[in-house]
Structure formats: C-alpha cells, structure tokens
Design a protein around this motif. Structure first.
Motif, PDB file in Angstrom:
ATOM      1  N   MET A   1     -34.384 -88.803 -43.123  1.00 58.99           N
ATOM      2  CA  MET A   1     -34.100 -89.196 -41.740  1.00 58.99           C
ATOM      3  C   MET A   1     -32.688 -88.755 -41.368  1.00 58.99           C
ATOM      4  O   MET A   1     -31.751 -88.991 -42.127  1.00 58.99           O
ATOM      5  CB  MET A   1     -34.256 -90.704 -41.583  1.00 58.99           C
ATOM      6  N   ASN A   2     -32.540 -88.117 -40.228  1.00 56.96           N
ATOM      7  CA  ASN A   2     -31.253 -87.615 -39.785  1.00 56.96           C
ATOM      8  C   ASN A   2     -30.416 -88.761 -39.212  1.00 56.96           C
ATOM      9  O   ASN A   2     -30.717 -89.311 -38.163  1.00 56.96           O
ATOM     10  CB  ASN A   2     -31.459 -86.529 -38.720  1.00 56.96           C
ATOM     11  N   MET A   3     -29.338 -89.122 -39.929  1.00 52.56           N
ATOM     12  CA  MET A   3     -28.530 -90.264 -39.517  1.00 52.56           C
ATOM     13  C   MET A   3     -27.796 -89.996 -38.209  1.00 52.56           C
ATOM     14  O   MET A   3     -27.546 -90.917 -37.420  1.00 52.56           O
ATOM     15  CB  MET A   3     -27.527 -90.618 -40.615  1.00 52.56           C
ATOM     16  N   GLY A   4     -27.439 -88.724 -37.957  1.00 55.94           N
ATOM     17  CA  GLY A   4     -26.758 -88.399 -36.707  1.00 55.94           C
ATOM     18  C   GLY A   4     -27.621 -88.717 -35.502  1.00 55.94           C
ATOM     19  O   GLY A   4     -27.132 -89.272 -34.501  1.00 55.94           O
ATOM     20  N   ILE A   5     -28.915 -88.382 -35.596  1.00 58.77           N
ATOM     21  CA  ILE A   5     -29.837 -88.673 -34.495  1.00 58.77           C
ATOM     22  C   ILE A   5     -30.044 -90.182 -34.360  1.00 58.77           C
ATOM     23  O   ILE A   5     -30.086 -90.726 -33.250  1.00 58.77           O
ATOM     24  CB  ILE A   5     -31.179 -87.950 -34.723  1.00 58.77           C
ATOM     25  N   ILE A   6     -30.144 -90.869 -35.500  1.00 56.40           N
ATOM     26  CA  ILE A   6     -30.317 -92.326 -35.469  1.00 56.40           C
ATOM     27  C   ILE A   6     -29.124 -92.997 -34.791  1.00 56.40           C
ATOM     28  O   ILE A   6     -29.278 -93.927 -33.986  1.00 56.40           O
ATOM     29  CB  ILE A   6     -30.506 -92.876 -36.900  1.00 56.40           C
ATOM     30  N   ILE A   7     -27.916 -92.502 -35.091  1.00 55.70           N
ATOM     31  CA  ILE A   7     -26.713 -93.062 -34.467  1.00 55.70           C
ATOM     32  C   ILE A   7     -26.785 -92.921 -32.953  1.00 55.70           C
ATOM     33  O   ILE A   7     -26.440 -93.848 -32.203  1.00 55.70           O
ATOM     34  CB  ILE A   7     -25.455 -92.355 -35.019  1.00 55.70           C
ATOM     35  N   LEU A   8     -27.257 -91.773 -32.493  1.00 53.37           N
ATOM     36  CA  LEU A   8     -27.349 -91.564 -31.047  1.00 53.37           C
ATOM     37  C   LEU A   8     -28.349 -92.512 -30.406  1.00 53.37           C
ATOM     38  O   LEU A   8     -28.106 -93.044 -29.310  1.00 53.37           O
ATOM     39  CB  LEU A   8     -27.733 -90.110 -30.749  1.00 53.37           C
ATOM     40  N   PHE A   9     -29.479 -92.741 -31.081  1.00 52.36           N
ATOM     41  CA  PHE A   9     -30.473 -93.652 -30.509  1.00 52.36           C
ATOM     42  C   PHE A   9     -29.979 -95.105 -30.543  1.00 52.36           C
ATOM     43  O   PHE A   9     -30.255 -95.883 -29.628  1.00 52.36           O
ATOM     44  CB  PHE A   9     -31.813 -93.510 -31.233  1.00 52.36           C
ATOM     45  N   ILE A  10     -29.226 -95.466 -31.580  1.00 50.66           N
ATOM     46  CA  ILE A  10     -28.630 -96.807 -31.614  1.00 50.66           C
ATOM     47  C   ILE A  10     -27.604 -96.943 -30.490  1.00 50.66           C
ATOM     48  O   ILE A  10     -27.512 -97.978 -29.825  1.00 50.66           O
ATOM     49  CB  ILE A  10     -27.972 -97.079 -32.982  1.00 50.66           C
ATOM     50  N   ALA A  11     -26.830 -95.867 -30.269  1.00 49.49           N
ATOM     51  CA  ALA A  11     -25.853 -95.873 -29.176  1.00 49.49           C
ATOM     52  C   ALA A  11     -26.550 -96.050 -27.828  1.00 49.49           C
ATOM     53  O   ALA A  11     -26.070 -96.783 -26.962  1.00 49.49           O
ATOM     54  CB  ALA A  11     -25.046 -94.577 -29.182  1.00 49.49           C
ATOM     55  N   LEU A  12     -27.695 -95.378 -27.662  1.00 51.82           N
ATOM     56  CA  LEU A  12     -28.479 -95.532 -26.432  1.00 51.82           C
ATOM     57  C   LEU A  12     -28.920 -96.978 -26.254  1.00 51.82           C
ATOM     58  O   LEU A  12     -28.803 -97.558 -25.164  1.00 51.82           O
ATOM     59  CB  LEU A  12     -29.693 -94.602 -26.476  1.00 51.82           C
TER      60      LEU A  12
END
Length: 443
Positions: A1-12
């Motif tokens: 799982m790409n943590m960078g993408i997960i961070i962006l979705f958590i930020a959203l």
C-alpha cells in the motif's frame, strides 16, 4: 500500500471533518498542510522542513492564486453589491417567481439563482438575496423547507458555473491556464448545460411532490429549528427597478465576454459601471452611500479570494508530494478514457480543497502538461470536463458555502443535504459522462 497516497486521503478526510466543524479556511488549510508535510517526510525518510514547505510551496501557491484571480473576484463582488443594494437582484427574482403561481416552486427558485449567477452576480450575494423570497414562495406553495438549500445552491454551482460563456471563475481558470475560450467545446457544453438544468428541475419537483405525499409540507414540526413569526412575515413590496432593465447589465457582460471577446475582468467592470449609472438613484445618499456599497463589495471580494487562495496554497504543497505523483501515475496506468482521467483528477482536487475553483486551479497548474499529452483529446474538451468535474466533490458536506447556506436556511445537513448531494454531485457526474460520450461521437 502506498503510504503517500494514504496520507493524502487522510488529509482529505481531516480537511472535511474540520471544515464540517466550521474551522475557518485560514486556520484549516495550514493545519492540514502541516499534517501532510510532517507525515510525508516521516514515511519518505527525509528531514522535516515544515517552515520551508509553508514558505516555499504553500505561500507561493496562495499568492499566485491571488495574483491571477483577484481582479475577477473583485469586479464580481462589486457587481453583486450593486445588484444587492439597488434591489436589481430582488427585482429579477420577484419577476421570475411571479411566473410560477404556486407551482414548480423549488425549480423556479433554482432557475432564479441560475439566471443571476450566469449573469455575473456572486453566488454568496444570491444566497442572502434569494432566501427571503424563496421562503415566501415555499410557504405559499406549501412545500417543505428542506428543499430550499438545494434549490438555491443548485442554481449557483451547477449549469451556471460550467455552462458555455459563463463569467464564473471556474470558466475563467481554464482560459488562463489552457489558453481556451469561454465557449470551449460549445455544442456538447450547451447540451449538457440544458440537460443539467432539466435533470435538476425534474428532481426538485419530484422531491417536492414526494414529500407532499408523505405529509411533509412547509409547516414541519420535525425540523430541528422552527422559524419565528417575524421570520415568516412577508416583506412589503419594495419600490424595485424594472426587471427587464435589470437584465441589461447582465446581458452586456455576457456579450462583451463572449462576442466582443474582452477579458472577463473588463466585461464585468463594464457591467458594474452600467448598472451604477442605470440605478444610481436607487441608493439614497448619493456619492457617500455609493462609496459604502462599493466598500461592501470590495470587502466581500477580499474574504472570498483569501479563503480560496489559502486552500490553493494547500494544493500547492500537495502537488509536490510523492503521494500526489504516485496517485496521478496510478490513475494513468489504469488506461482509462483520457477525459475520465481529467474528470477524476479535478474532482478529487476539488473535494480535497472543498472548493471548485481552488481544486481546479490545483489540478490544472499541476497537471497541465499531463493533460496536454493525453491522446485524442483537445484542450477545449479538457476545459469543459474540468469545469464540470470541479463542481462535483467540492460539494461534499465540508464545503464552506454549503455550511453557510444551511445556516442561513436554519436547516441541518441531516435535514437538507441529501438533495444537495443529488443536484450538485450526482447530476454533475452524469453531465460529465454525457459530455464524454458526446465528445466520443465527435460533437
């Protein structure tokens, strides 16, 4: 799982929750930006540079948005102030409301707000001008108040925003960044504009009748906030200007912008000047009173663009993260229709920003070269699909404009958001896919 993408979705998600809690964008955007900077650095194994990220990415993006679009917001707010304080907006609204005779109440309110915003009047001005009129129309037609927010905002943020020739900021951003025209992809744009209007009209009328069949009408004791007798009291008929005369400055703006091809700032300023001359006597007090009208419009423009620009600053940080790069690459690797790729990227950015114009600015600035390299699509098509898509996920519950409108209407998300969701997310997405199909047919 790409943590960078997960961070962006958590930020959203964080952005949405905090906005829903009514945090100001001036506080919210820096907080979520710092979250992205911190956790992106942690998972990338790089030194944290929070201050550098804020100064080198966040502030330049916000400042660039102000530099590019301040004049658009400024002249639009002036025009809205003139129409509000001279009674021109109310005159048009009462004229159109008189055509319904108690029928099609919610669709008529939507039509009124659509006409005003397509003609250049600020959506936030429309909220305050139209609500008292809408309240009386809904009361006379015995239609539930639950539909007022959707009826008002659907006219402001859908077809009038992405229709061909609209002077809205969402139609101006692609012109500046992509080098297109206000009527880009005219034929399919006109078709989806008419389709959007028709679908919203039908939905609002269907819902009004559906509520009525269930016994849910204007007098609804189940609503959390009950209106007082003073709030329900009809305003006395004002000495309003002739509605046909009120249409002239709006028509002038559209003609100058679309036919004469003047910049939107020049076109709207000409509308301000014309309206001021035509309705000078409508503001009592002469020059000093008019100075106050213009001061109010100028103040409104400052607040509006600062809230949007600060969100664009958040986008300026996001677009430089590895997670955003990976997300774009992942979408490209799905080998989807190029216009669907544009739709998704713009919609996600708008949802992340809680702003159609802010999200569109982020997406177009970050992905302009990617869009230009997409096979089989023109910049005109990118312009229009982007304008439509920007008006989808921006209307999630955390959008500041929706929260403001629900407050004006004294309704909760539970009571009124479903119809906002349908008219301003579902139907615009339908419009996106119809536009893509029309483009595939060569229209």
């Amino acid at each position: 799982m790409n943590m960078g993408i997960i961070i962006l979705f958590i930020a959203l998600l964080l952005f949405g929750v905090l906005a829903f809690k009514q945090f100001s964008a001036l506080i919210l955007a820096p907080i979520v930006t710092i979250f992205v900077l911190v956790f992106s650095a942690i998972f990338a194994g790089t030194p944290m540079a929070i201050l550098a990220g804020l100064k080198n990415d966040f502030m330049p993006a916000a400042a660039s948005y102000v530099s590019s679009y301040f004049l658009v917001f400024f002249v639009g707010a002036l025009f809205g102030a003139v129409y509000q304080y001279t009674g021109a907006a109310k005159s048009i609204a009462k004229w159109l409301s008189g055509l319904c005779h108690g029928k099609f109440v919610a669709p008529i309110v939507m039509s009124i707000t659509g006409l005003l915003t397509y003609g250049g009047v600020s959506g936030f001005v429309v909220f305050f001008v139209i609500y008292p009129i809408a309240l009386q129309l809904f009361k006379a037609g015995n239609v539930t108040r639950r539909l007022i927010p959707a009826a008002i905002s659907a006219g402001c943020w859908t077809f009038s925003m992405y229709g061909p020739g609209s002077p809205s900021i969402q139609n101006v951003i692609p012109i500046d960044i992509l080098g297109t025209s206000p009527t880009a992809a005219f034929v399919p744009s006109l078709i989806i504009t008419v389709l959007s209007y028709a679908l919203i009209f039908v939905w609002l009328e269907y819902r009004a009748q559906s509520f009525a069949k269930k016994g849910i009408v204007f007098d609804d004791p189940t609503l959390k906030t009950q209106l007082t007798a003073e709030e329900l009291q009809a305003e006395e008929d004002d000495d309003l200007p002739n509605p046909y005369l009120c249409l002239i400055p709006m028509i002038a703006i559209l003609v100058l912008f679309n036919i004469v091809k003047l910049p939107v700032e020049t076109s709207v300023f000409a509308g301000v000047a014309l309206a001021t001359i035509m309705f000078w006597r409508r503001v009592e007090g002469g020059v000093n009173a008019w100075i106050q009208v213009f001061n109010k419009g100028a103040a409104d423009s400052g607040v509006s663009i600062l809230n949007t620009a600060i969100v664009a600053g958040f986008g300026g940080v996001v677009k430089n993260t590895q997670g955003f790069t990976d997300l774009v690459a992942a979408l490209q690797n799905l080998h989807m229709n190029p216009l669907i790729f544009v739709m998704i990227t713009v919609a996600v950015c708008a949802g992340a920003c809680g702003s159609a114009s802010g999200g569109m600015g982020v997406a177009f600035n970050a992905l302009k070269d990617v869009y230009a390299a997409l096979p089989g699509v023109t910049m005109d098509e990118v312009h229009r699909i982007g304008a439509i898509a920007a008006g989808t996920l921006d209307s999630l519950p955390h959008q500041g404009a929706q929260i403001t409108l629900l407050g004006i209407c004294k309704l909760t998300h539970k009571e009124a958001y479903f119809d906002i969701f349908v008219t301003q997310i579902v139907i615009p997405f339908i419009a996106c896919f119809v536009f893509i199909a029309l483009s595939a047919m060569g229209l």
